[in-house]
Design an enzyme around this catalytic site. Structure first.
Site, PDB file in Angstrom:
ATOM      1  N   GLY A 139      47.361  43.937  27.877  1.00  0.00           N
ATOM      2  CA  GLY A 139      48.251  43.699  26.729  1.00  0.00           C
ATOM      3  C   GLY A 139      49.660  44.090  27.110  1.00  0.00           C
ATOM      4  O   GLY A 139      50.422  43.290  27.663  1.00  0.00           O
ATOM      5  N   THR A 170      48.145  33.637  19.036  1.00  0.00           N
ATOM      6  CA  THR A 170      48.608  33.072  17.762  1.00  0.00           C
ATOM      7  C   THR A 170      48.666  31.550  17.910  1.00  0.00           C
ATOM      8  O   THR A 170      49.134  31.048  18.935  1.00  0.00           O
ATOM      9  CB  THR A 170      50.022  33.605  17.422  1.00  0.00           C
ATOM     10  N   GLY A 212      50.625  51.662  -9.000  1.00  0.00           N
ATOM     11  CA  GLY A 212      49.281  51.097  -8.830  1.00  0.00           C
ATOM     12  C   GLY A 212      49.306  49.580  -8.701  1.00  0.00           C
ATOM     13  O   GLY A 212      48.518  48.995  -7.942  1.00  0.00           O
ATOM     14  N   GLU A 231      54.348  40.622  20.644  1.00  0.00           N
ATOM     15  CA  GLU A 231      55.519  40.371  21.511  1.00  0.00           C
ATOM     16  C   GLU A 231      56.124  41.680  22.035  1.00  0.00           C
ATOM     17  O   GLU A 231      57.333  41.805  22.205  1.00  0.00           O
ATOM     18  CB  GLU A 231      56.539  39.471  20.814  1.00  0.00           C
ATOM     19  N   SER A 276      56.199  48.653  19.727  1.00  0.00           N
ATOM     20  CA  SER A 276      57.430  49.458  19.589  1.00  0.00           C
ATOM     21  C   SER A 276      57.603  50.380  20.793  1.00  0.00           C
ATOM     22  O   SER A 276      58.734  50.656  21.211  1.00  0.00           O
ATOM     23  CB  SER A 276      57.372  50.274  18.298  1.00  0.00           C
TER      24      SER A 276
HETATM   25  N1  CAA Z   1      63.558  38.988  32.130  1.00  0.00           N
HETATM   26  C1  CAA Z   1      63.228  38.505  33.362  1.00  0.00           C
HETATM   27  N2  CAA Z   1      62.660  39.267  34.323  1.00  0.00           N
HETATM   28  C2  CAA Z   1      62.433  40.550  34.029  1.00  0.00           C
HETATM   29  C3  CAA Z   1      62.749  41.120  32.782  1.00  0.00           C
HETATM   30  C4  CAA Z   1      63.345  40.283  31.799  1.00  0.00           C
HETATM   31  N3  CAA Z   1      63.656  40.748  30.622  1.00  0.00           N
HETATM   32  N4  CAA Z   1      62.384  42.416  32.789  1.00  0.00           N
HETATM   33  C5  CAA Z   1      61.873  42.674  33.996  1.00  0.00           C
HETATM   34  N5  CAA Z   1      61.900  41.530  34.750  1.00  0.00           N
HETATM   35  C6  CAA Z   1      61.441  41.371  36.120  1.00  0.00           C
HETATM   36  C7  CAA Z   1      61.940  42.516  37.009  1.00  0.00           C
HETATM   37  O1  CAA Z   1      63.191  42.225  37.545  1.00  0.00           O
HETATM   38  C8  CAA Z   1      60.858  42.606  38.054  1.00  0.00           C
HETATM   39  O2  CAA Z   1      61.074  41.611  39.022  1.00  0.00           O
HETATM   40  P1  CAA Z   1      61.116  41.974  40.609  1.00  0.00           P
HETATM   41  O3  CAA Z   1      59.835  42.682  40.931  1.00  0.00           O
HETATM   42  O4  CAA Z   1      61.248  40.650  41.286  1.00  0.00           O
HETATM   43  O5  CAA Z   1      62.306  42.852  40.788  1.00  0.00           O
HETATM   44  C9  CAA Z   1      59.596  42.194  37.305  1.00  0.00           C
HETATM   45  O6  CAA Z   1      60.007  41.485  36.148  1.00  0.00           O
HETATM   46  C10 CAA Z   1      58.741  43.384  36.902  1.00  0.00           C
HETATM   47  O7  CAA Z   1      59.562  44.231  36.137  1.00  0.00           O
HETATM   48  P2  CAA Z   1      59.162  45.746  35.824  1.00  0.00           P
HETATM   49  O8  CAA Z   1      58.947  46.475  37.110  1.00  0.00           O
HETATM   50  O9  CAA Z   1      60.156  46.273  34.880  1.00  0.00           O
HETATM   51  O10 CAA Z   1      57.748  45.556  35.142  1.00  0.00           O
HETATM   52  P3  CAA Z   1      56.752  46.569  34.477  1.00  0.00           P
HETATM   53  O11 CAA Z   1      55.394  46.301  34.966  1.00  0.00           O
HETATM   54  O12 CAA Z   1      57.282  47.961  34.564  1.00  0.00           O
HETATM   55  O13 CAA Z   1      56.708  46.067  32.945  1.00  0.00           O
HETATM   56  C11 CAA Z   1      57.320  45.835  30.699  1.00  0.00           C
HETATM   57  C12 CAA Z   1      57.763  45.903  32.167  1.00  0.00           C
HETATM   58  C13 CAA Z   1      58.602  45.925  29.924  1.00  0.00           C
HETATM   59  C14 CAA Z   1      56.409  46.954  30.324  1.00  0.00           C
HETATM   60  C15 CAA Z   1      56.619  44.466  30.493  1.00  0.00           C
HETATM   61  O14 CAA Z   1      55.389  44.427  31.160  1.00  0.00           O
HETATM   62  C16 CAA Z   1      56.413  44.126  29.038  1.00  0.00           C
HETATM   63  O15 CAA Z   1      57.348  43.705  28.361  1.00  0.00           O
HETATM   64  N6  CAA Z   1      55.148  44.270  28.542  1.00  0.00           N
HETATM   65  C17 CAA Z   1      54.812  43.842  27.196  1.00  0.00           C
HETATM   66  C18 CAA Z   1      54.193  42.487  27.225  1.00  0.00           C
HETATM   67  C19 CAA Z   1      54.277  41.828  25.893  1.00  0.00           C
HETATM   68  O16 CAA Z   1      55.320  41.848  25.235  1.00  0.00           O
HETATM   69  N7  CAA Z   1      53.192  41.182  25.509  1.00  0.00           N
HETATM   70  C20 CAA Z   1      53.167  40.440  24.276  1.00  0.00           C
HETATM   71  C21 CAA Z   1      52.307  39.228  24.463  1.00  0.00           C
HETATM   72  S1  CAA Z   1      52.858  37.799  23.682  1.00  0.00           S
HETATM   73  C22 CAA Z   1      52.161  37.827  22.162  1.00  0.00           C
HETATM   74  O17 CAA Z   1      52.330  38.783  21.446  1.00  0.00           O
HETATM   75  C23 CAA Z   1      51.280  36.671  21.821  1.00  0.00           C
HETATM   76  C24 CAA Z   1      51.476  35.913  20.613  1.00  0.00           C
HETATM   77  O18 CAA Z   1      50.793  34.943  20.436  1.00  0.00           O
HETATM   78  C25 CAA Z   1      52.522  36.263  19.608  1.00  0.00           C
END
Ligand code: CAA
Length: 383
Positions: free
Chosen positions: A132, A159, A341, A364, A367
């Site tokens: 997730g 979704t 209520g 997405e 928090s």
């Molecule tokens: N845009 C583009 N690239 C990005 C970025 C951004 N905002 N943020 C980071 N990156 C890139 C980095 O530059 C890095 O690239 P390189 O290795 O080439 O340098 C790569 O992505 C990995 O970055 P991190 O090392 O920062 O990655 P991380 O493993 O530490 O994770 C995180 C970062 C912020 C935790 C991320 O994993 C995250 O946002 N997780 C949450 C996922 C999420 O939001 N899921 C929701 C699912 S969608 C949904 O809800 C479904 C629906 O139907 C509504």
């Protein structure tokens, strides 16, 4: 009154959405929620209004408006029904946007036109049962075999999963590369090997479907890769940066609706010989609700304007989502309190707003994930 001078086009998007919400969405929102009914007619009409691909250029079937217009419209739709807003925002932010940004001309004519005009519906498949927040740990694979990729794996929390025609799917093309081995694909949902599994029975946004999807030797044409191999994780995070502003706008819509219902109720309800709006204790609650809703909206607008200006906005998008989502929970809790209520029953819409608000703190990016994104940027920016 707004501190930002909205253009005529932006005001028109807001007004059109407001009128549509009042006339078509509000009358059916409660029953659709109760009966878990996907608002098919409403989504069809949103397509006719140009609200299913708001920022997509007109040549690809969209309305060609800016992101702020999209946020203004989305807030209005979510004031009536957060489920409808969720369906609309997934199509706009998570499906049309990445295809418009990373797709080839062929992909745009084959898929984007239908999605942006509302003829077809999209969904976004990133999360998995055990991946997730840590999206890079996904297990779904896509192995190249001649002219096709063969997809295998399970996606969760999707979704629009039960109704969508087209999906943007993330899968690993090379597990050894971790996040650098993730690729994105455009997959038609009727492709053999795409199977819809369990539909979740949820606390809120009950008029949307949230499905588990199984890929079993699903053949996806090689031409359907979005961007290039290994670019998928960046496409996902780039897409979510935009999507998160949308979820923030959804949270603002829910909170604004709860505030408006609370004011109306407080002006009518009498206790101890006066209307309850005459009591200072209640006025203080309304003051705090109003302030937090406005602050959330300004964060949404800030992030949207930065996106429109093509400057980096990941932090602003995360701040907007974090603050607006927590505001929506707080404001809807107060709204129930003001209704007493009655607020705890389905006779008033505030209990639905309260249930719908919760998801904005989860999907997405939770928090906690938003706090990680914000803190990382803050630590980089300040020496
Ligand atoms: N845009 C583009 N690239 C990005 C970025 C951004 N905002 N943020 C980071 N990156 C890139 C980095 O530059 C890095 O690239 P390189 O290795 O080439 O340098 C790569 O992505 C990995 O970055 P991190 O090392 O920062 O990655 P991380 O493993 O530490 O994770 C995180 C970062 C912020 C935790 C991320 O994993 C995250 O946002 N997780 C949450 C996922 C999420 O939001 N899921 C929701 C699912 S969608 C949904 O809800 C479904 C629906 O139907 C509504």
């Amino acid at each position: 009154m707004s501190i930002v001078n909205l253009s005529e086009v932006q005001e028109m998007a807001q007004k059109t959405a407001r009128e549509f919400t009042n006339n078509e969405i509000k009358p059916v929102a409660s029953i659709n929620d109760r009966e878990h009914r996907f608002p098919e007619d409403i989504i069809h009409k949103l397509g006719e209004l140009g609200f299913m691909g708001i920022t997509v250029p007109e040549q690809y079937g969209g309305s060609g408006l800016d992101y702020l217009s999209y946020m203004l419209a989305l807030e209005e739709i979510c004031k009536g029904c957060a489920s409808t807003g969720a369906i609309m925002s997934v199509n706009n932010s998570l499906v049309c946007a990445p295809i418009n940004t990373f797709g080839t001309e062929d992909q745009k004519s084959l898929f984007l036109k239908d999605l942006a005009s509302g003829n077809k519906l999209g969904c976004f498949m990133l999360s998995e049962p055990e991946a997730g927040s840590d999206a890079a740990s996904m297990k779904t694979t896509a192995i190249l075999d001649g002219d096709n990729y063969i997809l295998n794996g399970t996606k969760s929390w999707i979704t629009n999963g039960a109704e969508a025609d087209i999906a943007v799917v993330f899968a690993s093309t090379d597990k050894s590369l971790k996040h650098k081995g993730v690729s994105a694909f455009i997959v038609e949902m009727r492709t053999p090997g795409v199977n819809i599994g369990k539909l979740e029975d949820k606390l809120g946004i009950r008029a949307t479907s949230t499905a588990q999807i199984f890929f079993e030797d699903c053949k996806v044409p090689r031409d359907n890769i979005l961007g290039s191999e290994g670019e998928g994780f960046k496409i996902a995070l780039h897409t979510l940066d935009g999507g998160r502003i949308g979820i923030a706008a959804q949270a603002v819509g829910i909170a604004q609706a709860a505030l408006e219902e609370s004011v109306r109720y407080a002006k009518e309800r009498k206790a101890f010989g006066k209307t309850i709006s005459d009591f200072q204790g209640l006025q203080f609650m309304l003051a705090d609700m109003t302030t937090r809703v406005d602050a959330s909206r300004l964060l949404v607008w800030q992030a949207a304007v930065m996106k429109d200006r093509n400057v980096k906005y990941s932090k602003q998008s995360a701040m907007a989502k974090l603050f607006a989502a927590e505001t929506a929970m707080w404001v809807t809790t107060k709204a129930i309190q003001i209704h007493g209520g009655y607020g705890y029953t389905t006779d008033y819409p505030v209990e639905r707003f309260f249930r719908d608000a919760k998801i904005t703190e989860i999907y997405e990016g939770t928090s906690e994930i938003q706090r990680i994104v914000i803190a990382r940027e803050t630590l980089k920016e300040i020496e």
